[in-house]
Design a protein around this motif. Structure first.
Motif, PDB file in Angstrom:
ATOM      1  N   ALA A 178      41.447  43.258  34.585  1.00  0.00           N
ATOM      2  CA  ALA A 178      42.115  42.262  33.758  1.00  0.00           C
ATOM      3  C   ALA A 178      42.905  41.286  34.628  1.00  0.00           C
ATOM      4  O   ALA A 178      42.894  40.068  34.408  1.00  0.00           O
ATOM      5  CB  ALA A 178      43.030  42.937  32.742  1.00  0.00           C
ATOM      6  N   GLU A 179      43.569  41.812  35.648  1.00  0.00           N
ATOM      7  CA  GLU A 179      44.325  40.957  36.569  1.00  0.00           C
ATOM      8  C   GLU A 179      43.386  40.057  37.375  1.00  0.00           C
ATOM      9  O   GLU A 179      43.693  38.885  37.629  1.00  0.00           O
ATOM     10  CB  GLU A 179      45.166  41.821  37.512  1.00  0.00           C
ATOM     11  N   ARG A 180      42.244  40.601  37.773  1.00  0.00           N
ATOM     12  CA  ARG A 180      41.283  39.806  38.544  1.00  0.00           C
ATOM     13  C   ARG A 180      40.740  38.661  37.706  1.00  0.00           C
ATOM     14  O   ARG A 180      40.590  37.527  38.194  1.00  0.00           O
ATOM     15  CB  ARG A 180      40.138  40.702  39.050  1.00  0.00           C
ATOM     16  N   LEU A 181      40.454  38.923  36.438  1.00  0.00           N
ATOM     17  CA  LEU A 181      39.971  37.859  35.564  1.00  0.00           C
ATOM     18  C   LEU A 181      41.047  36.797  35.352  1.00  0.00           C
ATOM     19  O   LEU A 181      40.761  35.593  35.402  1.00  0.00           O
ATOM     20  CB  LEU A 181      39.524  38.426  34.219  1.00  0.00           C
ATOM     21  N   ALA A 182      42.291  37.227  35.130  1.00  0.00           N
ATOM     22  CA  ALA A 182      43.379  36.273  34.941  1.00  0.00           C
ATOM     23  C   ALA A 182      43.544  35.391  36.179  1.00  0.00           C
ATOM     24  O   ALA A 182      43.760  34.174  36.064  1.00  0.00           O
ATOM     25  CB  ALA A 182      44.679  37.008  34.632  1.00  0.00           C
ATOM     26  N   ALA A 183      43.423  35.994  37.360  1.00  0.00           N
ATOM     27  CA  ALA A 183      43.526  35.222  38.593  1.00  0.00           C
ATOM     28  C   ALA A 183      42.368  34.234  38.713  1.00  0.00           C
ATOM     29  O   ALA A 183      42.554  33.081  39.142  1.00  0.00           O
ATOM     30  CB  ALA A 183      43.551  36.160  39.798  1.00  0.00           C
ATOM     31  N   ARG A 184      41.168  34.661  38.341  1.00  0.00           N
ATOM     32  CA  ARG A 184      40.005  33.761  38.373  1.00  0.00           C
ATOM     33  C   ARG A 184      40.225  32.587  37.421  1.00  0.00           C
ATOM     34  O   ARG A 184      39.966  31.424  37.768  1.00  0.00           O
ATOM     35  CB  ARG A 184      38.747  34.538  37.979  1.00  0.00           C
ATOM     36  N   ILE A 185      40.708  32.881  36.228  1.00  0.00           N
ATOM     37  CA  ILE A 185      40.969  31.830  35.240  1.00  0.00           C
ATOM     38  C   ILE A 185      41.988  30.831  35.792  1.00  0.00           C
ATOM     39  O   ILE A 185      41.838  29.613  35.639  1.00  0.00           O
ATOM     40  CB  ILE A 185      41.472  32.428  33.925  1.00  0.00           C
ATOM     41  N   GLY A 186      43.004  31.347  36.466  1.00  0.00           N
ATOM     42  CA  GLY A 186      44.037  30.476  37.008  1.00  0.00           C
ATOM     43  C   GLY A 186      43.529  29.506  38.057  1.00  0.00           C
ATOM     44  O   GLY A 186      44.138  28.453  38.280  1.00  0.00           O
TER      45      GLY A 186
ATOM     46  N   GLY B  57      41.890  51.076  36.628  1.00  0.00           N
ATOM     47  CA  GLY B  57      40.811  50.174  37.019  1.00  0.00           C
ATOM     48  C   GLY B  57      40.635  49.035  36.028  1.00  0.00           C
ATOM     49  O   GLY B  57      40.392  47.894  36.420  1.00  0.00           O
ATOM     50  N   ALA B  58      40.770  49.346  34.747  1.00  0.00           N
ATOM     51  CA  ALA B  58      40.680  48.300  33.731  1.00  0.00           C
ATOM     52  C   ALA B  58      41.791  47.274  33.912  1.00  0.00           C
ATOM     53  O   ALA B  58      41.575  46.064  33.754  1.00  0.00           O
ATOM     54  CB  ALA B  58      40.737  48.914  32.343  1.00  0.00           C
ATOM     55  N   GLY B  59      42.974  47.754  34.268  1.00  0.00           N
ATOM     56  CA  GLY B  59      44.094  46.847  34.514  1.00  0.00           C
ATOM     57  C   GLY B  59      43.832  45.928  35.690  1.00  0.00           C
ATOM     58  O   GLY B  59      44.158  44.739  35.652  1.00  0.00           O
ATOM     59  N   ARG B  60      43.235  46.494  36.746  1.00  0.00           N
ATOM     60  CA  ARG B  60      42.900  45.670  37.915  1.00  0.00           C
ATOM     61  C   ARG B  60      41.894  44.589  37.547  1.00  0.00           C
ATOM     62  O   ARG B  60      42.009  43.440  37.998  1.00  0.00           O
ATOM     63  CB  ARG B  60      42.340  46.546  39.038  1.00  0.00           C
TER      64      ARG B  60
END
Length: 264
Positions: free
Chosen positions: A215-223, A210-213
């Protein structure tokens, strides 16, 4: 007098307020800054790692203890005279250069950690971030104006409760309202526009997957930040507040919720 600080294009300041390494917030920090560094220069203020002292004291006031002068005025005089402590001057330089400000913190007792509140207290001084009046309108240069106009901010917050608990009818209160003192009372006060909150719910119960998901969601938001529109509040200078305090009765009549201050 407040000096307007034009930001450097493609520069970001990420202010991080969490004490533990290898925590969920640490993973989010690394994922978020990695994603952001692909599109701009990123400087991180890791407040706990830096040992940032959140307590505003006499050293922030030019070591003056003048009871006849207010704290804000003393801090402004210290700023103008170049007498602020080195740690504050460094944070102000980082913020002055940043086009994007990211504030990342866990929600503790329904607010930010004390170290971040202290960062606001010591860094956003009179003269640097606010302080003077609009010479034409005669109103203070705040709430949509001030020394830090031209910037956007993203608030990244981890919470231990689910969306219902922190929703419009939640027992803990609506999260947008809980963080209104930051998005409106701090950021908009000095002219910084805010993007929609980035919230990680149920943070205490997330497993590594869940933490990995997240982290990926935040990276996508940043992008995708470049395509986002900020959440605009009403500006004080536009004359929608009676005197300088209350919203005119003809605007959002009958309402007293915090949403009345949104320009949209």
């Amino acid at each position: 007098m407040t000096i307007v600080h034009p930001p450097k294009p493609d520069t970001a300041l990420w202010v991080y307020a969490h004490p533990r390494r290898d925590s969920l917030n640490d993973h989010l920090l690394r994922a978020g800054t990695k994603a952001l560094s692909q599109r701009c220069e990123v400087v991180v203020s890791d407040l706990y790692a830096q040992g940032f002292d959140p307590v505003l004291s006499a050293r922030d006031l030019g070591d003056r203890a003048d009871s006849r002068t207010g704290i804000a005025e003393l801090a402004g005089e210290a700023y103008a005279a170049g007498l602020l402590p080195a740690d504050v001057r460094e944070e102000q330089a980082r913020l002055a250069a940043a086009e994007l400000l990211v504030l990342q913190f866990p929600l503790w007792w329904y607010g930010p950690p004390a170290i971040l509140k202290g960062w606001f207290d010591r860094v956003l001084t009179t003269g640097f971030a606010h302080g003077d009046a609009d010479p034409e309108l005669g109103v203070p240069r705040r709430f949509g104006d001030g020394g830090l106009v031209g910037r956007k901010a993203l608030v990244v917050v981890t919470v231990g409760e689910d969306e219902a608990s922190l929703g419009p009818r939640g027992i803990a209160g609506d999260l947008d309202s809980l963080l209104f003192p930051i998005t409106h009372g701090v950021l908009w006060y000095v002219g910084i526009e805010t993007l929609d909150l980035h919230v990680v719910h149920d943070a205490d119960s997330l497993d590594p997957r869940g933490a990995g998901r997240e982290a990926e969601r935040l990276a996508a938001r940043i992008g995708g930040l470049a395509g986002e529109r900020p959440r605009l509040f009403r500006r004080l200078r536009d004359g929608e507040y009676a005197g300088t305090r209350a919203l005119r009765e003809d605007l959002a009549p009958g309402r007293t919720d915090l949403g009345i201050h949104l320009a949209d």
